[in-house]
Write a protein that holds these residues in place. Structure first.
Motif, PDB file in Angstrom:
ATOM      1  N   ALA A 170      -3.915   1.637  -5.713  1.00 57.40           N
ATOM      2  CA  ALA A 170      -3.561   1.851  -4.409  1.00 57.40           C
ATOM      3  C   ALA A 170      -4.859   2.568  -3.426  1.00 57.40           C
ATOM      4  O   ALA A 170      -4.430   1.448  -2.188  1.00 57.40           O
ATOM      5  CB  ALA A 170      -2.167   2.855  -3.835  1.00 57.40           C
ATOM      6  N   ALA A 219       0.786  -1.324  -0.324  1.00 60.51           N
ATOM      7  CA  ALA A 219       0.485  -0.103   0.177  1.00 60.51           C
ATOM      8  C   ALA A 219       0.647   1.183  -0.115  1.00 60.51           C
ATOM      9  O   ALA A 219       0.375   2.599  -0.312  1.00 60.51           O
ATOM     10  CB  ALA A 219      -0.973  -0.041   1.083  1.00 60.51           C
ATOM     11  N   TRP A 226       1.355  -3.266  -4.935  1.00 62.39           N
ATOM     12  CA  TRP A 226       0.248  -3.842  -4.796  1.00 62.39           C
ATOM     13  C   TRP A 226      -0.600  -4.495  -5.948  1.00 62.39           C
ATOM     14  O   TRP A 226      -1.203  -5.310  -5.603  1.00 62.39           O
ATOM     15  CB  TRP A 226      -0.768  -2.316  -3.490  1.00 62.39           C
ATOM     16  N   TYR A 247      -7.079  -0.419  -3.109  1.00 62.12           N
ATOM     17  CA  TYR A 247      -6.267  -1.544  -2.350  1.00 62.12           C
ATOM     18  C   TYR A 247      -6.493  -1.136  -0.814  1.00 62.12           C
ATOM     19  O   TYR A 247      -6.926  -2.227  -0.297  1.00 62.12           O
ATOM     20  CB  TYR A 247      -4.936  -1.871  -2.965  1.00 62.12           C
ATOM     21  N   VAL A 248      -6.006  -0.163  -1.059  1.00 63.11           N
ATOM     22  CA  VAL A 248      -6.741  -0.275   0.903  1.00 63.11           C
ATOM     23  C   VAL A 248      -7.770  -0.331   1.308  1.00 63.11           C
ATOM     24  O   VAL A 248      -8.160  -1.346   3.090  1.00 63.11           O
ATOM     25  CB  VAL A 248      -5.855   1.051   1.605  1.00 63.11           C
TER      26      VAL A 248
END
Length: 156
Positions: free
Chosen positions: A57, A14, A20, A60-61
């Motif tokens: 990103a 991340a 990622w 993703y988080v």
């Protein structure tokens, strides 16, 4: 005793650019749906939406926090490996593993090694890479894990 094959350090991904992406690619539908929902949410609000539904990103988080709370925090390998000290620990990984990038592994091992050394058990932590392996369990890794287990289990 804990042989660890492939140590995922999700927080590293991340924080370090595109590393990622290989994780997101392993379950693409989840991440593309989350990206699409994020785009639709931005269109409803005042934020300017992205022109793509490709995961970012931020996506993703968001996904990891939703499906595995704490994985980017206290349960990330960069923090949790040290909790295994002083128990014997082998970390075996492929040198070309995009899902467990070397920078992330090096960081996690370095943090764990400090705790092992504080407990005067630095020899109980071993880090092994098969330089030709990717995200796979190779005969080289199998041989290393087997010999490591034999070494610890057959001690008298």
């Amino acid at each position: 005793m804990a042989p660890a094959i492939g140590v995922p350090t999700f927080a590293w991904g991340a924080a370090h650019g595109a590393e990622w992406e290989s994780r997101a690619a392993s379950i693409p539908e989840v991440f593309s749906v989350a990206a699409r929902e994020g785009k639709e949410g931005a269109e409803k609000g005042k934020e300017k939406p992205s022109s793509s539904t490709k995961p970012t990103a931020q996506t993703y988080v968001k996904v990891l926090n939703a499906i595995t709370p704490g994985l980017l925090g206290p349960y990330d390998a960069s923090r949790s490996l040290a909790a295994l000290a002083p128990r014997p620990l082998l970390i075996a990984n492929g040198g070309g593993d995009g899902r467990n990038p070397l920078g992330a592994l090096d960081n996690a091992v370095e943090r764990a090694r400090k705790v092992y050394e504080l407990e005067s058990k630095g020899d109980n932590l071993e880090y092994f890479l098969d330089p030709r392996a990717e995200h796979e369990y190779t005969p080289v890794l199998e041989e290393k894990v087997d010999s490591w287990l034999d070494g610890w289990l057959l001690r008298k």
